[in-house]
Motif scaffolding. Structure first.
Motif, PDB file in Angstrom:
ATOM      1  N   ILE A 232     -25.094  50.809 -75.837  1.00 26.08           N
ATOM      2  CA  ILE A 232     -25.877  51.625 -74.903  1.00 26.08           C
ATOM      3  C   ILE A 232     -26.996  52.342 -75.638  1.00 26.08           C
ATOM      4  O   ILE A 232     -28.141  52.417 -75.149  1.00 26.08           O
ATOM      5  CB  ILE A 232     -24.966  52.637 -74.184  1.00 26.08           C
ATOM      6  N   LEU A 233     -26.693  52.857 -76.817  1.00 30.10           N
ATOM      7  CA  LEU A 233     -27.698  53.553 -77.614  1.00 30.10           C
ATOM      8  C   LEU A 233     -28.842  52.623 -77.979  1.00 30.10           C
ATOM      9  O   LEU A 233     -30.021  52.982 -77.876  1.00 30.10           O
ATOM     10  CB  LEU A 233     -27.051  54.125 -78.875  1.00 30.10           C
ATOM     11  N   PHE A 234     -28.519  51.403 -78.400  1.00 32.40           N
ATOM     12  CA  PHE A 234     -29.552  50.438 -78.777  1.00 32.40           C
ATOM     13  C   PHE A 234     -30.449  50.103 -77.591  1.00 32.40           C
ATOM     14  O   PHE A 234     -31.684  50.103 -77.703  1.00 32.40           O
ATOM     15  CB  PHE A 234     -28.899  49.169 -79.329  1.00 32.40           C
ATOM     16  N   LEU A 235     -29.856  49.824 -76.433  1.00 33.06           N
ATOM     17  CA  LEU A 235     -30.635  49.459 -75.258  1.00 33.06           C
ATOM     18  C   LEU A 235     -31.507  50.622 -74.786  1.00 33.06           C
ATOM     19  O   LEU A 235     -32.661  50.431 -74.376  1.00 33.06           O
ATOM     20  CB  LEU A 235     -29.708  49.010 -74.129  1.00 33.06           C
ATOM     21  N   SER A 236     -30.973  51.836 -74.845  1.00 36.83           N
ATOM     22  CA  SER A 236     -31.757  52.994 -74.414  1.00 36.83           C
ATOM     23  C   SER A 236     -32.907  53.282 -75.371  1.00 36.83           C
ATOM     24  O   SER A 236     -33.987  53.704 -74.944  1.00 36.83           O
ATOM     25  CB  SER A 236     -30.850  54.230 -74.292  1.00 36.83           C
TER      26      SER A 236
END
Length: 409
Positions: free
Chosen positions: A151-155
């Motif tokens: 989630i962190l990477f995509l955000s």
């Protein structure tokens, strides 16, 4: 007595975090402020780093000598080095080189993004640190933590895309240290000492890799444009994570916790001076500019303050890695993120759009989920029966569960 000691520990930890956030925020702002009105550095960024390394070495070496005098240690015992001591000393060259690269890249990253976006994208370091924790230190991550990292990477990808249209094009930084020369190839002192004049409208990514044409990006049908700024962010995060993990490892391995931090830092900063000085000698333009103009040519009030702030920032990181850990460093960086977003709106006219405001909390939420993930995912424990043999089995199972939750595995 125990309560008082615990209270002092908490206050010390909070104080260390506050100092780290202050130095980290001021460092990013001063890098931005130290450029001229055209967005160029009239000084050599490497001179900031080499000066900061000298300051850090002077402080740590003075305190180390003071400690030796207090311990009444003889000079021959302190400065005599065996072959094994030389091998141990060379270990500090690795983080010295990595920090040299990390500090230098910081000056170039800020030309592509607003300071607020720089620190937000810097959260990619949590991903690189987690992966390196797993590969280098064999530290296990729960499924919840891996999910938070995704989630962190995509955000972060989404955030970097929205930041390309929110940054002020007219205030965009152009960092270029190429020295121009005349047709004969001879460089005058004036040419060497003069920052190259560049025009943003005459350059684009495909021609020189410098200025990003934000209008074209906004009108383009491509939803995400990967450019040199993103690449530098990724490289910096990997280098910074490697440096911090390796530094923490040699700070604490073996008898490292017993050795004075001032002695350890003196070794680290000695190599920092070596690598920064070598870049001034090997790089032809750097060498000519220093010889003809002086080491501190082009510096201003902001860059001079930046030298001392960079020194304090480095000393604070060393204290964190010695007496806390990388996770404390990463969590403290999140406070820096909030400070920098606020400062960018106030100082640089940063006007984030709705997408930015909706994406930024996702980054912080993913970081929060990542940090609670190691406490939440515990193997299911079956209820124990009352027989004596089963109590022994349950006791062994409980010990396995406790050991599996150990973050150092």
């Amino acid at each position: 007595m125990g309560t008082s000691w615990c209270g002092q520990t908490v206050l010390t930890t909070l104080g260390l975090g506050l100092v780290f956030v202050t130095f980290g925020s001021c460092r990013v702002l001063l890098i931005k402020f130290s450029a001229n009105k055209d967005g160029k550095y009239e000084y050599l960024p490497v001179t900031v780093n080499v000066s900061a390394e000298f300051i850090k070495l002077a402080v740590c070496f003075t305190l180390a000598v003071r400690g030796f005098i207090a311990e009444q240690r003889l000079c021959k015992d302190v400065f005599s080095l065996s072959r094994s001591d030389c091998v141990q000393l060379l270990k500090w060259s690795v983080p010295g080189l990595l920090y040299f690269l990390d500090n230098l890249i910081a000056f170039y990253v800020i030309k592509y993004f607003q300071p607020a976006v720089v620190v937000l994208l810097g959260n990619f370091g949590i991903i690189t640190t987690s992966v390196l924790f797993r590969l280098v230190l064999r530290r296990k991550l729960s499924r919840l933590q891996w999910s938070a990292l995704v989630i962190l990477f995509l955000s972060i990808v989404l955030l970097s895309n929205t930041s390309q249209t929110t940054v002020d094009h007219h205030k965009h930084h152009a960092v270029n240290h190429v020295v121009t020369s005349d047709d004969s190839g001879a460089e005058s002192v004036g040419d060497i000492c003069q920052a190259e004049k560049t025009t943003a409208t005459s350059r684009n990514v495909s021609s020189d890799g410098g200025i990003i044409d934000l209008k074209k990006l906004k009108d383009s049908s491509v939803s995400f444009h990967f450019h040199q700024g993103h690449l530098l962010i990724i490289i910096q995060c990997v280098i910074s994570s490697l440096a911090n993990i390796y530094n923490e490892k040699i700070f604490k391995e073996g008898s490292g916790m017993e050795e004075s931090i001032y002695v350890q830092n003196s070794k680290l900063y000695l190599f920092g001076i070596v690598f920064n000085s070598l870049s001034l000698v090997i790089h032809g333009m750097y060498r000519n500019k220093v010889l003809n103009c002086g080491l501190f040519y082009g510096h201003n009030v902001y860059s001079v303050v930046l030298i001392f702030v960079t020194a304090g920032y480095g000393l604070t990181i060393a204290l964190i890695l010695k007496f806390r850990d990388n996770m404390f460093y990463l969590l403290s960086s999140q406070v820096t993120t909030v400070v920098m977003v606020t400062a960018s709106i106030y100082f640089f006219g940063f006007n984030p759009d709705l997408d930015f405001f909706l994406t930024s909390p996702i980054v912080l939420l993913a970081i929060y989920v990542y940090n609670i993930g190691k406490h939440q995912e515990i193997p299911h424990q079956r209820p124990c029966r009352s027989s004596q043999d089963d109590e022994q089995v349950c006791s062994e199972a409980s010990s396995l569960i406790i050991s599996s939750d150990n973050p150092m595995e």
